[in-house]
Design a protein around this motif. Structure first.
Motif, PDB file in Angstrom:
ATOM      1  N   ASP A  58       0.805  -1.217   0.000  1.00 11.66           N
ATOM      2  CA  ASP A  58       0.000   0.000   0.000  1.00 11.66           C
ATOM      3  C   ASP A  58       0.839   1.269   0.000  1.00 11.66           C
ATOM      4  O   ASP A  58       0.553   2.209  -0.752  1.00 11.66           O
ATOM      5  CB  ASP A  58      -0.925   0.033   1.229  1.00 11.66           C
ATOM      6  CG  ASP A  58      -1.982  -1.044   1.181  1.00 11.66           C
ATOM      7  OD1 ASP A  58      -2.247  -1.597   0.092  1.00 11.66           O
ATOM      8  OD2 ASP A  58      -2.563  -1.334   2.251  1.00 11.66           O
TER       9      ASP A  58
ATOM     10  N   TYR B 194      -6.792   1.282  -8.476  1.00  5.14           N
ATOM     11  CA  TYR B 194      -6.444   1.951  -7.226  1.00  5.14           C
ATOM     12  C   TYR B 194      -7.569   2.886  -6.857  1.00  5.14           C
ATOM     13  O   TYR B 194      -8.059   3.618  -7.729  1.00  5.14           O
ATOM     14  CB  TYR B 194      -5.155   2.755  -7.403  1.00  5.14           C
ATOM     15  CG  TYR B 194      -4.703   3.460  -6.139  1.00  5.14           C
ATOM     16  CD1 TYR B 194      -3.834   2.834  -5.251  1.00  5.14           C
ATOM     17  CD2 TYR B 194      -5.156   4.729  -5.826  1.00  5.14           C
ATOM     18  CE1 TYR B 194      -3.429   3.474  -4.088  1.00  5.14           C
ATOM     19  CE2 TYR B 194      -4.751   5.365  -4.667  1.00  5.14           C
ATOM     20  CZ  TYR B 194      -3.894   4.739  -3.800  1.00  5.14           C
ATOM     21  OH  TYR B 194      -3.499   5.356  -2.655  1.00  5.14           O
TER      22      TYR B 194
ATOM     23  N   ARG C 181      -7.376  -0.264  -3.920  1.00  5.94           N
ATOM     24  CA  ARG C 181      -7.827  -1.642  -3.909  1.00  5.94           C
ATOM     25  C   ARG C 181      -8.177  -2.150  -2.524  1.00  5.94           C
ATOM     26  O   ARG C 181      -8.593  -3.291  -2.366  1.00  5.94           O
ATOM     27  CB  ARG C 181      -6.798  -2.560  -4.574  1.00  5.94           C
ATOM     28  CG  ARG C 181      -5.529  -2.754  -3.818  1.00  5.94           C
ATOM     29  CD  ARG C 181      -4.639  -3.844  -4.423  1.00  5.94           C
ATOM     30  NE  ARG C 181      -3.521  -4.078  -3.553  1.00  5.94           N
ATOM     31  CZ  ARG C 181      -2.307  -3.581  -3.723  1.00  5.94           C
ATOM     32  NH1 ARG C 181      -2.045  -2.852  -4.784  1.00  5.94           N
ATOM     33  NH2 ARG C 181      -1.369  -3.824  -2.842  1.00  5.94           N
ATOM     34  N   ASN C 182      -8.001  -1.296  -1.487  1.00  6.85           N
ATOM     35  CA  ASN C 182      -8.382  -1.690  -0.126  1.00  6.85           C
ATOM     36  C   ASN C 182      -8.658  -0.430   0.695  1.00  6.85           C
ATOM     37  O   ASN C 182      -8.439   0.691   0.233  1.00  6.85           O
ATOM     38  CB  ASN C 182      -7.302  -2.570   0.519  1.00  6.85           C
ATOM     39  CG  ASN C 182      -5.958  -1.884   0.606  1.00  6.85           C
ATOM     40  OD1 ASN C 182      -5.870  -0.707   0.963  1.00  6.85           O
ATOM     41  ND2 ASN C 182      -4.902  -2.601   0.265  1.00  6.85           N
TER      42      ASN C 182
ATOM     43  N   GLN D 174      -5.784   2.073   1.205  1.00  7.09           N
ATOM     44  CA  GLN D 174      -5.519   2.904   0.033  1.00  7.09           C
ATOM     45  C   GLN D 174      -6.604   3.958  -0.166  1.00  7.09           C
ATOM     46  O   GLN D 174      -6.320   5.045  -0.663  1.00  7.09           O
ATOM     47  CB  GLN D 174      -5.352   2.040  -1.213  1.00  7.09           C
ATOM     48  CG  GLN D 174      -4.069   1.238  -1.200  1.00  7.09           C
ATOM     49  CD  GLN D 174      -3.890   0.410  -2.445  1.00  7.09           C
ATOM     50  OE1 GLN D 174      -4.723   0.385  -3.342  1.00  7.09           O
ATOM     51  NE2 GLN D 174      -2.766  -0.308  -2.512  1.00  7.09           N
TER      52      GLN D 174
ATOM     53  N   GLU E 120     -16.864   0.842 -11.438  1.00  3.83           N
ATOM     54  CA  GLU E 120     -16.639  -0.571 -11.158  1.00  3.83           C
ATOM     55  C   GLU E 120     -17.070  -1.372 -12.384  1.00  3.83           C
ATOM     56  O   GLU E 120     -18.238  -1.364 -12.759  1.00  3.83           O
ATOM     57  CB  GLU E 120     -17.440  -1.024  -9.941  1.00  3.83           C
ATOM     58  CG  GLU E 120     -17.258  -2.492  -9.636  1.00  3.83           C
ATOM     59  CD  GLU E 120     -18.093  -2.960  -8.462  1.00  3.83           C
ATOM     60  OE1 GLU E 120     -17.920  -4.125  -8.069  1.00  3.83           O
ATOM     61  OE2 GLU E 120     -18.930  -2.193  -7.941  1.00  3.83           O
TER      62      GLU E 120
ATOM     63  N   TYR F 195      -9.017  -9.548  -4.288  1.00  2.43           N
ATOM     64  CA  TYR F 195     -10.085  -8.658  -4.753  1.00  2.43           C
ATOM     65  C   TYR F 195     -11.369  -8.919  -3.967  1.00  2.43           C
ATOM     66  O   TYR F 195     -11.999  -7.982  -3.461  1.00  2.43           O
ATOM     67  CB  TYR F 195     -10.346  -8.841  -6.259  1.00  2.43           C
ATOM     68  CG  TYR F 195     -11.490  -7.970  -6.717  1.00  2.43           C
ATOM     69  CD1 TYR F 195     -11.260  -6.643  -7.069  1.00  2.43           C
ATOM     70  CD2 TYR F 195     -12.796  -8.443  -6.749  1.00  2.43           C
ATOM     71  CE1 TYR F 195     -12.304  -5.815  -7.452  1.00  2.43           C
ATOM     72  CE2 TYR F 195     -13.845  -7.624  -7.122  1.00  2.43           C
ATOM     73  CZ  TYR F 195     -13.593  -6.309  -7.468  1.00  2.43           C
ATOM     74  OH  TYR F 195     -14.629  -5.492  -7.821  1.00  2.43           O
TER      75      TYR F 195
ATOM     76  N   GLN G 175     -10.676  -7.763  -0.206  1.00  2.67           N
ATOM     77  CA  GLN G 175     -10.284  -6.394   0.126  1.00  2.67           C
ATOM     78  C   GLN G 175     -10.888  -5.312  -0.757  1.00  2.67           C
ATOM     79  O   GLN G 175     -11.128  -4.204  -0.289  1.00  2.67           O
ATOM     80  CB  GLN G 175      -8.755  -6.267   0.059  1.00  2.67           C
ATOM     81  CG  GLN G 175      -8.039  -7.128   1.069  1.00  2.67           C
ATOM     82  CD  GLN G 175      -6.530  -6.977   0.962  1.00  2.67           C
ATOM     83  OE1 GLN G 175      -6.018  -6.037   0.359  1.00  2.67           O
ATOM     84  NE2 GLN G 175      -5.812  -7.915   1.545  1.00  2.67           N
ATOM     85  N   THR G 176     -11.097  -5.609  -2.035  1.00  2.86           N
ATOM     86  CA  THR G 176     -11.528  -4.558  -2.962  1.00  2.86           C
ATOM     87  C   THR G 176     -13.043  -4.512  -3.129  1.00  2.86           C
ATOM     88  O   THR G 176     -13.627  -3.419  -3.133  1.00  2.86           O
ATOM     89  CB  THR G 176     -10.851  -4.737  -4.332  1.00  2.86           C
ATOM     90  OG1 THR G 176      -9.439  -4.821  -4.135  1.00  2.86           O
ATOM     91  CG2 THR G 176     -11.158  -3.575  -5.250  1.00  2.86           C
TER      92      THR G 176
ATOM     93  N   LEU H 138     -15.172  -2.136  -1.106  1.00  4.36           N
ATOM     94  CA  LEU H 138     -15.070  -0.694  -1.332  1.00  4.36           C
ATOM     95  C   LEU H 138     -16.265  -0.164  -2.122  1.00  4.36           C
ATOM     96  O   LEU H 138     -16.565   1.030  -2.064  1.00  4.36           O
ATOM     97  CB  LEU H 138     -13.777  -0.357  -2.078  1.00  4.36           C
ATOM     98  CG  LEU H 138     -12.469  -0.758  -1.400  1.00  4.36           C
ATOM     99  CD1 LEU H 138     -11.286  -0.306  -2.248  1.00  4.36           C
ATOM    100  CD2 LEU H 138     -12.385  -0.228   0.006  1.00  4.36           C
TER     101      LEU H 138
END
Length: 152
Positions: A23, A48, A50-51, A54, A74, A110, A113-114, A117
């Protein structure tokens, strides 16, 4: 990486090993890039943040510049299609970081963590979900349409 900078060389070694860039390093790259003159009137970040760490880094970077995100796009793509696209990229581009093991690891990261978001950016009213499966011109049109529907 293509410019051979110190940060770029650090990233290259990590990516070629099939790992995700930490990160702090990723955020340093973003901070440097969005501060460049050609990004003054806008920029597009791909992959970016991705978590959540970030997201916080990006919020800080943009606050320092007195700006904020206009939209988060997305691209929704079925897992099988993602795997097929990455495998094709590995073949066509000779990407050392697109091994089957690395692809599976990235998709697991993904999901963990992603994907969460999406709700955070929905809560901010800036998330646009676009079907990322189809012809490039259709996907592009959907992105442009989605951006046009956001409040100013």
């Amino acid at each position: 990486i293509s410019q051979g900078t110190e940060l770029g060389q650090q990233v290259k070694a990590i990516v070629e090993a099939g790992n995700l860039v930490p990160d702090e390093l990723t955020s340093a790259l973003v901070r440097d890039r969005v501060a460049q003159e050609d990004a003054a009137n806008g920029f597009l970040l791909d992959g970016y943040p991705r978590n959540t760490a970030q997201v916080a880094h990006l919020d800080d970077i943009l606050a320092e510049q007195g700006t904020s995100l206009d939209a988060v796009i997305e691209l929704a793509v079925p897992r099988e299609e993602s795997i097929a696209r990455l495998a094709l990229r590995a073949t066509e581009q000779g990407r050392a970081d697109d091994t089957e093991e690395a692809i599976e690891r990235r998709l697991a990261v993904y999901a963990e963590q992603t994907a969460p978001l999406a709700q955070a950016y929905s809560d901010r009213g800036i998330r646009i979900e676009v079907n990322g499966f189809g012809e490039l011109d259709e996907i592009t049109a959907a992105i442009i349409d989605g951006i046009g529907r956001l409040p100013n």
